[in-house]
Design a protein around this motif. Structure first.
Motif, short mmCIF file in Angstrom:
data_model
loop_
_atom_site.label_atom_id
_atom_site.label_comp_id
_atom_site.label_asym_id
_atom_site.label_seq_id
_atom_site.Cartn_x
_atom_site.Cartn_y
_atom_site.Cartn_z
N PHE A 37 34.54 45.34 34.23
CA PHE A 37 35.62 44.93 35.12
C PHE A 37 35.35 43.50 35.58
O PHE A 37 34.21 43.12 35.84
N ARG A 272 33.38 54.16 32.52
CA ARG A 272 34.54 53.63 33.26
C ARG A 272 34.38 53.88 34.76
O ARG A 272 34.59 52.99 35.59
N ARG A 276 33.69 51.10 37.57
CA ARG A 276 34.65 51.03 38.68
C ARG A 276 33.94 51.11 40.02
O ARG A 276 34.29 50.41 40.97
#
Length: 383
Positions: A37, A272, A276
């Motif tokens: 990210f 993921r 996150r």
């Protein structure tokens, strides 16, 4: 097909996909996922290979896997948030909130000591079963009655398993929740420290290559002498290194272990969700910015009394060192925690970056192996 990779990548980060695909082509990975990210936006979300090489079960988009000591970064964040919300000082004695803890000269121990691996309790002195390990109260009681291996606060040594139950007791006494319960309520519903049966069933099966392939393949920048000393320690049943990492002992393919919520090593999640978590953490959504800034400030660095190599810590977060080897571009500002299986969760507030890599094939026996290193290097190169 074990080398098949699926998912999405921002064109600017195509080098991450190339590195990831190459790791399957050369056999470094069996199954794995990687996520990146930037500014809270997903730029890499990839997965591939086999979640179970015996059953030929493919790794799917939402395949979770145990991440070993990546758990510690999540558990530390829970403790830091509880301390902030309840107004508990990091330098206040543990006995202020855990009256029975002061046995054997531990009365001067602080919450900061627990977070920085300075508590002097890196091992359980009596054997711990899988059933015992699922009981936070019982595990805490064992630690409270022990005498420290060194005077708390005077040196640091990796509390490979005890770290989680020490901080777990802080969370439990102030919230009534286990770490796993608190994390899912506050940080994300795909961060399982205590995996229910349906998640354990979906989890990737972890494994290791033949023994000859488990040696540290690229020791730089660790000296050969340090590697040899570590190898001796992990062959010595009386060493702190071996005792700290093997009691309790259980297979991380065992649903009972995954359900037990081991708060140092039991986090089951996806790349993921772990990325996150670090993206939210770096953005100030989980901890206030000043609390996080203080938490990632270096508190200890030097020869680790348990691992024998150099380690470095802020408040629960590992910092670049011989025990978390990172590319030069990441070293000034990255923080997080690696796991023994090669997994890693990483945050970087200066670069607004978060990275997670979650494999199911353990390779090098030092945490933070070259698969993660190469992916992190490619991600930083794309900034």
């Amino acid at each position: 097909m074990s080398g098949f990779v699926e998912g999405q990548v921002d064109p600017a980060f195509r080098a991450v996909r190339e590195v990831f695909e190459a790791s399957f082509a050369d056999g470094a990975n069996a199954g794995a996922a990687v996520a990146v990210f930037v500014d809270g936006r997903p730029v890499v979300d990839l997965w591939g290979g086999l979640a179970d090489t015996r059953a030929k079960r493919p790794w799917l988009r939402d395949t979770p896997v145990v991440t070993y000591s990546c758990t510690k970064g999540v558990t530390a964040t829970a403790a830091l948030l509880v301390a902030h919300e309840r107004g508990v000082g990091l330098d206040d004695p543990v006995t202020d909130w855990w009256p029975g803890y002061g046995v054997g000269g531990k009365d001067s121990t602080t919450l900061a000591d627990l977070l920085t691996h300075r508590a002097g309790l890196p091992v359980f002195e009596r054997p711990v079963s899988t059933a015992d390990a699922a009981d936070q109260r019982a595990m805490a009681a064992r630690l409270a009655e022990q005498h420290p291996v060194w005077k708390p606060g005077t040196e640091h040594g990796y509390h490979a398993l005890t770290f989680g139950w020490l901080l777990g007791e802080f969370v439990r006494r102030h919230t009534g929740f286990t770490v796993g319960e608190y994390v899912r309520r506050n940080f994300g519903d795909q961060l399982w420290i205590g995996a229910p049966p349906e998640i354990a069933e979906q989890a990737a099966r972890v494994g290791a290559p033949p023994a000859a392939d488990q040696a540290w393949t690229d020791p730089a920048p660790i000296s050969a002498a340090t590697v040899a000393e570590m190898a001796r320690a992990f062959r010595d049943p009386q060493s702190l290194a071996l005792r700290a990492s093997t009691n309790p002992l259980g297979s991380y393919n065992n649903p009972e272990v995954l359900a037990g919520g081991w708060p140092s090593t039991g986090l089951v999640t996806t790349a993921r969700a772990l990325a996150r978590f670090y993206a939210d953490l770096a953005a100030g959504d989980l901890l206030p910015a000043d609390v996080l800034a203080d938490a990632v400030r270096e508190r200890v660095r030097g020869r680790d009394a348990v691992l024998t190599l150099e380690s470095a810590f802020g408040l629960g977060y590992m910092l670049p060192s011989e025990n978390m080897i990172l590319p030069e571009t990441a070293r000034p500002t990255a923080f997080g925690h690696p796991g023994a299986g090669g997994a890693i969760g990483l945050g970087d507030t200066a670069n607004r970056l978060a990275i997670a890599f979650t494999p199911n094939l353990r390779r090098d026996w030092l945490s933070g192996d070259r698969r993660a290193y190469n992916l992190i290097d490619a991600a930083y190169g794309a900034l």
